[in-house]
Design an enzyme around this catalytic site. Structure first.
Site, PDB file in Angstrom:
ATOM      1  N   GLU A 423       0.840  -1.190   0.000  1.00  0.00           N
ATOM      2  CA  GLU A 423       0.000   0.000   0.000  1.00  0.00           C
ATOM      3  C   GLU A 423       0.879   1.246   0.000  1.00  0.00           C
ATOM      4  O   GLU A 423       0.716   2.142   0.819  1.00  0.00           O
ATOM      5  CB  GLU A 423      -0.919   0.000   1.201  1.00  0.00           C
ATOM      6  CG  GLU A 423      -1.990   1.063   1.137  1.00  0.00           C
ATOM      7  CD  GLU A 423      -2.808   1.159   2.384  1.00  0.00           C
ATOM      8  OE1 GLU A 423      -4.016   0.840   2.332  1.00  0.00           O
ATOM      9  OE2 GLU A 423      -2.262   1.542   3.410  1.00  0.00           O
ATOM     10  N   GLU A 432       5.817   7.828  -3.774  1.00  0.00           N
ATOM     11  CA  GLU A 432       6.024   7.344  -2.426  1.00  0.00           C
ATOM     12  C   GLU A 432       7.152   6.337  -2.438  1.00  0.00           C
ATOM     13  O   GLU A 432       7.304   5.549  -1.529  1.00  0.00           O
ATOM     14  CB  GLU A 432       4.744   6.766  -1.868  1.00  0.00           C
ATOM     15  CG  GLU A 432       3.614   7.754  -1.843  1.00  0.00           C
ATOM     16  CD  GLU A 432       2.644   7.524  -0.716  1.00  0.00           C
ATOM     17  OE1 GLU A 432       1.727   8.353  -0.571  1.00  0.00           O
ATOM     18  OE2 GLU A 432       2.760   6.535  -0.012  1.00  0.00           O
TER      19      GLU A 432
END
Lengths: 605, 314
Positions: A423, A432
């Protein structure tokens, strides 16, 4: 006239169940409660010994209340013994106290508490003030209320002493000097305030006037200072009434503490409301100066509303994201375990970046629906989120879930996983740092293992939006060169804009990466055709992430997952707006925009 | 033999144990973490059966943690302190084959947790020490507070020790670094017999009948002192490397004292000819040791936050 209503809270020295205490206080008319962050007797060991390896969380889970209840209704209290032992001469005890205080301060920031109470019981508070100052300077979301008694307990304790009336080894009995010494070291006024504990015998008016010149944010009213009238209701003396009205003019809040000495706790709150309401009906010209109180008329400063526990709670409400993850995990578990082996074969599933555990709940639900045996490893590096994971493992999930509190790049896994669930996506699918993280997680996966997600594709599109360009030009972050802001990508919900050409694919990342050397540096050139006369202010970035087979998450406009709000497009601004003009009908030319990108950083010409 | 109100499980953190003259064990446990910060009280015929739920005689569930408890004089009445600041009196009674633990009354007199509950030598009075900096003297027959000493110390009260022969004398230790000698016959009953801010006294214990006492310090030292000599220790012994939490005298061999603290060790000291010697050391516990009780002259029972009860043979 009308003023603002007085704000009262109720203090609890022991809380059996937090939400029940919150409801009892709310029924009695109180706006907030003051509770200990951790159990005051639950001493923790951080240095050496068997107790350092203690199982479980050090306090309650953050799931017992919602984020909004934590943010506005709970005032946390730091362990008194840990504060006192910060100045202790025993090195191991001082070190344990520092780590205990740091653990509680970090958890308070995670919960997003509005205020935190620190008891000040002596003038020996140098180490305490240093720690609080350093933490507040770093930036915190809570106010620090320093609780100082109006009368030193040593003065009252001397009445039982048969020894000569002398001070205990040079301690100060003027409690104002305690506060003054603390405040001279931790001197950031915006976040650090005074919480005064009112004594039964008020001192001289000059001493009270000295207190009223300090930043009093809260006043503690012990039930022992209240008088009982003829009908048994709690009332205050006239000098206490005048002091309460002075405190109310300073916009101070009130806390009722101690055991119930009258029939109900609501009677204390109702009395404070009565005398302060009487105050606002008598003074008519305070209305003329309302708003000019303590204003230098120079300068104006802002407020922020973004807390950490709240961020997890917001993203966990996305109705589509985790639904698609569950659907992908169900299909992966069903394809991995044949029907005849569903009662004997156990599947090992790892959740990397587990957060507060939404993917763990969905994995257990997918396995139950597939009637398969499942063993889950939940890996998370945020120690505050691990508190919530340990609480759910302890209460809901049981031994089939193992909580791992470390960075996945440093974790030495006891076994390889059949399914690896991640995730870690940003808006462009790699911001990210997901490609490097998932490549690092390759070592946990079996050779025939399944990675969810298994591929990411980035898209770029030229964009016209004068408002966003002006927002970027007016930025001054960390004293960067004014042109540096145009080199930085931005995540934004593109509303007041016009997309000048269809998005084109930029980079595709596949997981597991079966290439010999995993390299995520890339270079690519894109070409766009614009059919209108427009101005290009930047490039909009989107992504499509394939979870398993046909299960997909997307923020690309034509394949956008309906109802998914977890990600917004990324904006790569141009340092200079580029006007694009179409050719005349006789020219038969359409402008082509070519962009050159490198190392998933990009530039256009 | 168990009742219907016996809790279904012992709380994880075992806080105290005490053994009466019949050799029966009283166990107090707390939940210091988790959703419910409650506690429970357990009664065992044999200390080796603890902390088993199925093998207890009776159990009682409290609405907060239980730091300390004690048996009162021969009526089978138990007095426990709660983290809420309340004191609860419970009566042990046996009806046919089952034993019951009934709450006689719960009195909330202290403002914060009651961390120390002691009974005087004549067993007519009880002493309670609290984190609210007060000490209260209770009449065991009326369950009323006969004396309120508020504030007794300028910081939290950590330990109390009644005088073994004089029921009007007791020692108290606090986080202000003081050990006070209290004489309730006096109008100003308190006098300081020990003072140290940097290495605070955490526990105190009368030892012997010649006005000698032990002080457990934050550094893990145990100091032997006399109430008539305020400036020097008789002897000292580095017992633990963490603060001393509890000192428990062997009632049948009063030269032996059991020691525990913020460590997993159980230590037994021997005080002979004004000198302190380590007689026994054990490290079977995996967390802090909180409760100590002497079973007989050669047996010591310990409990801790690791949910375990151990019996130590000397």
């Amino acid at each position: 006239m009308a003023g603002t209503r007085v704000s009262c809270g109720l203090d609890y020295c022991n809380v059996y169940e937090l939400s029940n205490c919150l409801q009892d206080a709310s029924r009695a008319g109180y706006d907030f409660i003051s509770v200990p962050l951790a159990h005051p007797r639950f001493t923790r060991e951080h240095v050496e010994g068997k107790a350092k390896l203690r199982d479980g969380a050090f306090t309650r889970s953050d799931l017992l209340l919602s984020s909004s209840e934590w943010n506005s209704l709970i005032v946390g209290r730091v362990t008194t013994a840990a504060v006192l032992n910060l100045e202790c001469g025993v090195s191991s005890l001082r070190l344990n106290s520092e780590e205990t205080l740091a653990q509680e301060l970090t958890f308070a920031a995670h919960l997003g508490l509005p205020a935190l109470t620190i008891p000040l019981t002596t003038d020996r508070c140098v180490n305490l003030a240093r720690i609080i100052h350093n933490k507040v300077v770093q930036g915190v979301c809570y106010q620090v209320w320093v609780r100082v008694p109006m009368q030193a307990p040593e003065e009252s304790a001397s009445h039982y002493r048969s020894d000569k009336k002398v001070s205990e080894d040079g301690f100060e009995i003027d409690t104002w000097t305690w506060w003054n010494k603390f405040h001279s070291i931790a001197n950031i006024q915006k976040k650090i305030g005074l919480m005064i504990e009112v004594s039964a015998d008020l001192p001289d008016q000059s001493v009270l006037d000295r207190w009223l010149g300090e930043p009093i944010r809260c006043a503690v009213m012990p039930t022992s200072i209240w008088l009982t009238n003829k009908k048994g209701f709690p009332v205050l003396s006239r000098s206490h009434q005048l002091f309460v009205r002075s405190l109310n003019k300073l916009h101070a809040q009130f806390i009722i503490s101690g055991p119930l000495r009258h029939q109900h706790y609501k009677f204390y709150q109702q009395y404070l409301e009565h005398i302060t309401r009487q105050q606002m009906e008598i003074d008519p010209l305070t209305d003329f100066a309302r708003g000019y109180e303590d204003y230098l008329q120079c300068p104006l400063q802002p407020l922020m509303d973004n807390l950490e526990s709240q961020t997890y709670e917001v993203f966990e409400k996305d109705p589509i994201k985790y639904q698609e993850y569950e659907r992908a995990m169900f299909l992966a578990i069903s394809d991995r375990v044949p029907e005849e082996e569903r009662e004997t074969k156990e599947i090992v599933l790892m959740v990397v970046g587990a957060g507060r555990g939404p993917l763990v709940r969905r994995a257990l639900a997918a396995a139950k629906r597939a009637q398969a045996k499942l063993k889950v490893y939940a890996v998370e590096k945020n120690p505050n989120a691990v508190v919530t994971l340990q609480a759910q493992q302890d209460e809901d999930w049981g031994p089939k879930v193992t909580v791992v509190s470390c960075d996945m790049r440093e974790w030495d896994a006891p076994e390889k996983a059949d399914i690896l669930v991640s995730e870690l996506l940003g808006s462009f699918g790699d911001n990210e740092l997901s490609p490097e993280c998932l490549d690092g997680a390759q070592k946990f996966l079996k050779e025939d293992g399944i990675s969810i997600p298994y591929s990411y594709t980035s898209y770029l599109s030229p964009l016209q939006s004068p408002k966003l360009y002006n927002e970027i030009r007016n930025c001054r972050e960390k004293d960067k060169h004014f042109l540096a802001h145009f080199e930085t990508p931005y995540v934004v919900y593109l509303h007041n804009k016009k997309e000048l050409a269809a998005p084109q694919p930029l980079f595709t990342f596949k997981h597991p990466n079966t290439d010999g050397v995993i390299d995520n540096k890339r270079y690519k050139a894109l070409q766009f055709q614009i059919t209108e006369d427009n101005v290009i202010h930047g490039l909009a970035g989107y992504f499509e992430a394939k979870l398993y087979k046909d299960v997909m998450l997307s923020i690309k406009p034509d394949t956008h997952s309906r109802g998914m709000f977890s990600w917004f497009p990324i904006l790569f601004p141009l340092r200079e707006p580029v006007p694009v003009r179409t050719v005349a009908p006789d020219a038969h030319m359409t402008p082509d925009v070519r962009a050159f990108l490198n190392e998933r950083q990009n530039s256009t010409y | 033999h168990q009742m219907d109100n016996t809790p279904c499980q012992v709380d994880k953190q075992l806080d105290f144990i005490t053994i009466n003259k019949e050799g029966h064990l009283l166990l107090g446990s707390s939940s210091l973490t988790g959703r419910y910060w409650g506690g429970s009280l357990w009664y065992y015929d044999n200390p080796a059966l603890a902390p088993s739920v199925e093998k207890c005689r009776v159990g009682y569930e409290a609405g907060s943690g239980l730091p300390d408890g004690v048996f009162l004089d021969g009526e089978k009445i138990v007095m426990v302190g709660l983290d809420s600041g309340a004191v609860e009196f419970l009566k042990l009674s046996q009806e046919e084959e089952s034993m019951q633990m009934r709450s006689l009354c719960q009195v909330t007199e202290h403002l914060d947790a009651v961390v120390c509950v002691k009974v005087t030598c004549q067993k007519k009075s009880a002493l309670t020490g609290s984190l609210d900096r007060s000490i209260r003297v209770w009449d065991n027959e009326t369950s009323l507070v006969t004396k309120l000493l508020s504030p007794a110390h300028s910081q939290q009260v950590t330990s109390l020790s009644p005088h073994p022969a004089n029921d009007h004398l007791f020692l108290s230790a606090g986080m202000d670094g003081n050990v006070l000698l209290w004489d309730l016959r006096c109008p100003k009953p308190a006098s300081c017999v020990y003072r140290d801010w940097d290495d605070k006294p955490e526990s105190v214990l009368w030892v012997g009948e010649d006005d000698h006492y032990l002080v457990g310090l934050q550094s893990g030292q145990v100091a032997l002192r006399c109430t008539t000599n305020l400036n020097h220790n008789v002897t000292t012994c580095q017992t633990l490397s963490r603060p001393i939490y509890k000192l428990e005298l062997n009632p049948t061999r009063p030269s032996q004292v059991a020691v525990c603290g913020n460590d997993s060790k159980v230590i037994v000291l021997d005080i002979v000819n004004k000198e302190i010697k380590k007689r026994y050391e054990d490290n079977r516990h995996t967390d802090f040791v909180r409760g100590l009780a002497w079973k007989d002259s050669n047996s010591l029972v310990s409990c801790g936050w690791d949910s375990s009860v151990h019996i130590h043979g000397l």
